[in-house]
Design a protein around this motif. Structure first.
Motif, PDB file in Angstrom:
ATOM      1  N   ALA A  50       0.612  -1.216   0.042  1.00 19.45           N
ATOM      2  CA  ALA A  50       0.051  -0.018  -0.018  1.00 19.45           C
ATOM      3  C   ALA A  50       0.827   1.402   0.099  1.00 19.45           C
ATOM      4  O   ALA A  50       1.868   1.263   0.593  1.00 19.45           O
ATOM      5  N   LYS A  51       0.321   2.327  -0.544  1.00 18.68           N
ATOM      6  CA  LYS A  51       1.243   3.557  -0.675  1.00 18.68           C
ATOM      7  C   LYS A  51       0.800   4.745   0.091  1.00 18.68           C
ATOM      8  O   LYS A  51       1.371   5.574   0.196  1.00 18.68           O
ATOM      9  N   ILE A  52      -0.484   4.543   0.662  1.00 16.17           N
ATOM     10  CA  ILE A  52      -0.891   5.592   1.342  1.00 16.17           C
ATOM     11  C   ILE A  52      -0.170   5.593   2.875  1.00 16.17           C
ATOM     12  O   ILE A  52       0.101   4.677   3.498  1.00 16.17           O
ATOM     13  N   PRO A  53      -0.123   6.901   3.293  1.00 19.26           N
ATOM     14  CA  PRO A  53       0.788   7.148   4.663  1.00 19.26           C
ATOM     15  C   PRO A  53       0.211   6.420   5.580  1.00 19.26           C
ATOM     16  O   PRO A  53       1.062   5.932   6.505  1.00 19.26           O
ATOM     17  N   ALA A  54      -1.291   6.020   5.804  1.00 17.10           N
ATOM     18  CA  ALA A  54      -1.877   5.322   6.751  1.00 17.10           C
ATOM     19  C   ALA A  54      -1.323   4.100   6.819  1.00 17.10           C
ATOM     20  O   ALA A  54      -1.392   3.618   7.967  1.00 17.10           O
ATOM     21  N   ALA A  55      -0.929   3.370   5.864  1.00 15.70           N
ATOM     22  CA  ALA A  55      -0.250   1.965   5.703  1.00 15.70           C
ATOM     23  C   ALA A  55       1.199   1.963   6.325  1.00 15.70           C
ATOM     24  O   ALA A  55       1.175   1.213   7.562  1.00 15.70           O
ATOM     25  N   ARG A  56       1.919   2.780   6.329  1.00 11.60           N
ATOM     26  CA  ARG A  56       3.232   3.014   6.995  1.00 11.60           C
ATOM     27  C   ARG A  56       2.699   3.295   8.391  1.00 11.60           C
ATOM     28  O   ARG A  56       3.437   2.598   9.279  1.00 11.60           O
ATOM     29  N   ALA A  57       1.946   4.091   8.869  1.00  8.12           N
ATOM     30  CA  ALA A  57       1.533   4.273  10.157  1.00  8.12           C
ATOM     31  C   ALA A  57       0.922   3.176  10.873  1.00  8.12           C
ATOM     32  O   ALA A  57       1.365   2.857  12.150  1.00  8.12           O
ATOM     33  N   ALA A  58       0.034   2.274  10.218  1.00 11.07           N
ATOM     34  CA  ALA A  58      -0.212   1.112  10.723  1.00 11.07           C
ATOM     35  C   ALA A  58       0.729   0.114  10.947  1.00 11.07           C
ATOM     36  O   ALA A  58       0.704  -0.522  12.216  1.00 11.07           O
ATOM     37  N   ALA A  59       1.726  -0.017  10.189  1.00  6.39           N
ATOM     38  CA  ALA A  59       2.666  -1.090  10.111  1.00  6.39           C
ATOM     39  C   ALA A  59       3.477  -0.469  11.466  1.00  6.39           C
ATOM     40  O   ALA A  59       3.900  -1.352  12.331  1.00  6.39           O
TER      41      ALA A  59
END
Length: 141
Positions: A50-59
């Motif tokens: 996923a490319k959205i910033p929320a994906a990195r934040a969730a990870a």
């Protein structure tokens, strides 16, 4: 359930969302449309994250190692038990900010099961849903 199951449809989902579903942290998959599909499905970890910033934040929030997440494989199963318009409180179960569930559909998920070994699909995705172990016309490989 024996794998691969030729009759089981798969849903392609990007990482880290698939991993969060398998861990039971993400119990709502957010999509722009509803679905009539109910019951068990395969989880296909898409080839790209996923490319959205929320994906990195969730990870980060769930302490996932982004680089080691499987991609391009069938990694588990989950049951779709319902689909309904998202409410603001669904954001937590979707592991997303509230702004990303607004005007979206939430597919309610239950009973995630990680496969002991990821499976390579025989047929690659040709849309949101696909059969990884049979042709579109319904014939098994």
């Amino acid at each position: 359930m024996q794998h691969p199951d030729h009759d089981l449809i798969a849903l392609g989902i990007r990482q880290p969302w698939v991993e969060l579903i398998l861990r039971g942290a993400k119990t709502i998959e957010v999509r722009s449309t509803g679905t009539r599909v109910r019951g068990p499905i395969y989880l296909y970890a898409s080839k790209k994250p996923a490319k959205i910033p929320a994906a990195r934040a969730a990870a980060r929030r769930f302490d996932l190692d982004w680089e080691t997440l499987p991609m391009g494989q069938i990694v588990g199963t989950v049951e779709i038990i319902d689909a309904a318009r998202c409410e603001p409180h669904d954001a937590r179960s979707a592991c997303l900010p509230r702004s990303l569930v607004r005007d979206m559909w939430g597919w309610r998920l239950a009973n995630p099961v990680r496969l002991s070994e990821p499976l390579e699909p025989r047929f690659l995705p040709y849309g949101v849903w696909f059969y990884p172990y049979r042709r579109r016309n319904g014939r098994p490989d």
